[in-house]
Design an enzyme around this catalytic site. Structure first.
Site, mmCIF file in Angstrom:
data_model
loop_
_atom_site.group_PDB
_atom_site.id
_atom_site.type_symbol
_atom_site.label_atom_id
_atom_site.label_comp_id
_atom_site.label_asym_id
_atom_site.label_seq_id
_atom_site.Cartn_x
_atom_site.Cartn_y
_atom_site.Cartn_z
ATOM 1 N N GLU A 167 -7.408 -23.986 11.146
ATOM 2 C CA GLU A 167 -8.204 -23.410 10.048
ATOM 3 C C GLU A 167 -7.500 -23.540 8.703
ATOM 4 O O GLU A 167 -8.152 -23.673 7.661
ATOM 5 C CB GLU A 167 -8.509 -21.934 10.325
ATOM 6 N N PHE A 196 -12.458 -7.361 20.483
ATOM 7 C CA PHE A 196 -11.811 -8.660 20.655
ATOM 8 C C PHE A 196 -12.025 -9.524 19.412
ATOM 9 O O PHE A 196 -13.134 -9.687 18.928
ATOM 10 C CB PHE A 196 -12.384 -9.365 21.886
ATOM 11 N N GLN A 197 -10.944 -10.074 18.882
ATOM 12 C CA GLN A 197 -10.935 -10.925 17.692
ATOM 13 C C GLN A 197 -11.528 -10.227 16.471
ATOM 14 O O GLN A 197 -12.179 -10.860 15.628
ATOM 15 C CB GLN A 197 -11.632 -12.261 17.956
ATOM 16 N N LYS A 249 -21.642 -11.074 13.540
ATOM 17 C CA LYS A 249 -22.412 -11.974 14.399
ATOM 18 C C LYS A 249 -23.861 -11.517 14.554
ATOM 19 O O LYS A 249 -24.779 -12.352 14.598
ATOM 20 C CB LYS A 249 -21.743 -12.079 15.770
ATOM 21 N N MET A 255 14.717 -29.197 -1.523
ATOM 22 C CA MET A 255 14.763 -28.240 -2.629
ATOM 23 C C MET A 255 15.556 -26.994 -2.246
ATOM 24 O O MET A 255 16.309 -26.452 -3.068
ATOM 25 C CB MET A 255 13.345 -27.858 -3.060
#
Length: 582
Positions: free
Chosen positions: A50, A112-113, A162, A471
């Site tokens: 993602e 969940f999630q 959802k 760096m």
């Protein structure tokens, strides 16, 4: 009127916003959206993380000027967007990000999630929403695109449960947006513009300091007219590269922490600074109370919160850069500053005299960047990762067009440049896109060579492989008395101290072998370059290839990026080469 599901309303809203490309990754909470994507004509690109999706959306936005769009599921899908949102927010990049959420009845139950993505992203978005009523969905999407692309651009997130996606409602997409309290100022105050013109017309040692706001406002042409008409030299921030033609005699290059000698010296000795779409961040100013001690300052910016945030501004002008410069250019005189330019050119010569001298037979970043510039088409888009290679790309490639340099400026996000190239190439299929990457940064998201192969994108990846987090190693050299730790990429931190410095006892094997890695992906070409005479032929082959191409340049390991301004010093006190480190 026929009722549509929330997922259908989502797609129809994107169609109304003329969205042509979306990046994203599927998951349970967004399955209804993906079912509608399956039926839609909108191009959907699924990378392998993602974070790559949102960085690609950022690259698309930066290179096209349009809002980038991405979609992720709830929980970890949304949290994987966080770094990309922060990156876009710091650099004022328009992105509209959509996340799925657990059903309304499950919010707050640790389902969940489930993650409070709105709370998580509140500090790093321009605005965000949680849609609680399907009847608000279309209006919310309209507002999000409007907010992301107007005023000072930025990312907006919409979180959609959802069950909202599965409910039905009539679809009415609004023509206009009315947001009380949100009314960005476009036209600058006439009296302030008149004062600015008078100051410009009488200045003896003026400098224009241009930032990313010039590019965001599409004000590059107006900036060039201001400089050429007034005869005033221009320095840009890293985000402003390309807003002014860097091949012009009036170009000073980039200023700041790793700015050019001529840019930093000119700023320090200026009697007038015209700041245009820039925010005086600490990487530009150095020690703030030592910044441009003798200069009067004009500041033009669309965001009133930036004006006076870090230092006193003599002539503030709130407004869209393009519109303000159009009016300002009508009031300034034709002018030249020959004595000032003569002094600047002396500083420019000093900058070139102090250039790094490589060890015999070793490749330097400057050699590679200059050959990339010499070989690549002039409308090439350069994207970079973050580190020394980023600074060399800023210095030694000549940017003549706006939106031709794409990099993470404010947040300094390693792992950004490679995904950004995917978005830039998909948004600009007629242009060459070249990624400049350090070996450390590239490994952050290198799995998405699979996306390049799958989409058959002719992107060139130039890895500046010094086997170091270069760096960080340089900062340890300057600030930690050369006590190197966790910066060598081909060994474990438990190796002997002399190995940490790239000593003779360091193992020679490369971890990983980028050429073999690239060849593991179908349709990919790759080559390792270790000799100076092989630099140009390799770049020519890659640039002219219709396939993705990885170039693994084995660089001088101990090369450091100078000039450099040490913490607490002014721009006038920069170190010009390695021997000046205390």
């Amino acid at each position: 009127m026929k009722k549509l599901s929330g997922a259908e309303i989502f797609i129809e809203s994107l169609n109304n916003e003329q969205v042509e490309l979306v990046f994203g990754y599927p998951g349970g909470a967004v399955l209804p959206i993906f079912e509608e994507f399956r039926k839609s004509k909108i191009k959907f690109v699924m990378p392998y993380h993602e974070q790559v999706a949102i960085h690609a959306a950022g690259g698309y936005a930066r290179s096209t000027g349009k809002a980038g769009v991405c979609v992720a599921t709830s929980g970890p899908g949304g949290t994987n967007l966080v770094t990309g949102l922060a990156t876009a927010n710091m650099d004022s990049i328009p992105i509209v990000a959509f996340t799925g959420q657990v059903p309304m009845s499950a919010i707050g139950t640790d389902a969940f999630q489930e993650a409070d993505i709105r709370g998580i992203t509140a500090p790093i978005t321009k605005h965000n929403y949680l849609v609680k009523d399907i009847n608000d969905l279309a209006q919310t999407i309209k507002e999000a695109f409007y907010i992301a692309q107007t005023g000072r651009p930025g990312p907006v997130l919409i979180d959609i449960p959802k069950d909202i996606l599965m409910q039905t409602a009539e679809f009415n997409y609004p023509d206009k947006v009315y947001l009380p309290g949100y009314n960005p100022t476009k036209k600058g105050h006439g009296l302030q513009i008149k004062k600015a013109a008078e100051a410009i017309n009488t200045a003896k040692t003026p400098v224009i300091y241009a930032g990313g706001g010039v590019i965001n406002s599409n004000g590059s042409q107006e900036l060039r007219e201001l400089a050429n008409k007034s005869g005033i030299p221009v320095t840009t921030t890293m985000m402003g590269l390309g807003s002014f033609d860097s091949t012009s005699p009036l170009s000073l290059g980039m200023l700041g922490l790793h700015g050019t000698t001529q840019a930093n010296k000119a700023i320090y000795n200026a009697d007038l600074i015209i700041a245009v779409g820039a925010r005086f961040d600490n990487r530009v100013t150095g020690k703030i109370d030592k910044f441009a001690p003798n200069a009067k300052i004009i500041h033009i910016d669309i965001d009133p919160a930036e004006i006076g945030k870090r230092l006193y501004i003599d002539i503030p002008i709130v407004g869209d850069v393009k519109f303000v410069l159009e009016e300002l250019n009508q009031k300034i005189n034709e002018n030249e500053h020959p004595e000032w330019m003569q002094q600047i050119n002396k500083w420019r010569d000093l900058h070139h005299q102090k250039a790094y001298q490589p060890k015999k037979g070793k490749l330097t970043h400057r050699q590679v960047m200059e050959e990339i510039y010499n070989v690549s088409p002039k409308n090439t888009i350069i994207t970079t990762e973050v580190g020394q290679h980023q600074m060399w790309a800023a210095h030694y490639y000549k940017y003549t067009e706006a939106r031709s340099f794409i990099s993470s400026g404010g947040l300094g996000t390693m792992g950004f440049g490679f995904p950004a190239a995917i978005g830039a190439q998909l948004g600009n299929p007629d242009k060459k896109v070249i990624v400049i990457a350090g070996d450390g940064s590239f490994m952050m998201n290198m799995q998405d060579m699979a996306t390049i192969a799958k989409q058959n994108l002719p992107i060139n990846i130039a890895i500046f492989n010094n086997k170091q987090l270069g760096m960080i190693r340089q900062l340890q050299e300057v600030y930690q008395n050369k006590n190197y730790f966790s910066t060598c990429l081909r060994k474990d931190v438990s190796c002997p101290p002399d190995c940490s410095a790239g000593g003779e006892n360091c193992p020679e094997e490369m971890i990983p072998d980028f050429v073999k890695l690239a060849e593991a992906f179908s349709n990919f070409n790759a080559i390792r370059i270790e000799k100076v005479e092989d630099i140009r032929p390799a770049i020519e082959e890659a640039v002219n290839s219709p396939k993705p191409y990885l170039l693994d340049f084995i660089m001088e390991e101990e090369e450091t990026m100078f000039p450099m301004v040490v913490d607490g010093d002014s721009l006038d006190e920069m170190l010009l080469h390695k021997e000046e480190i205390k």
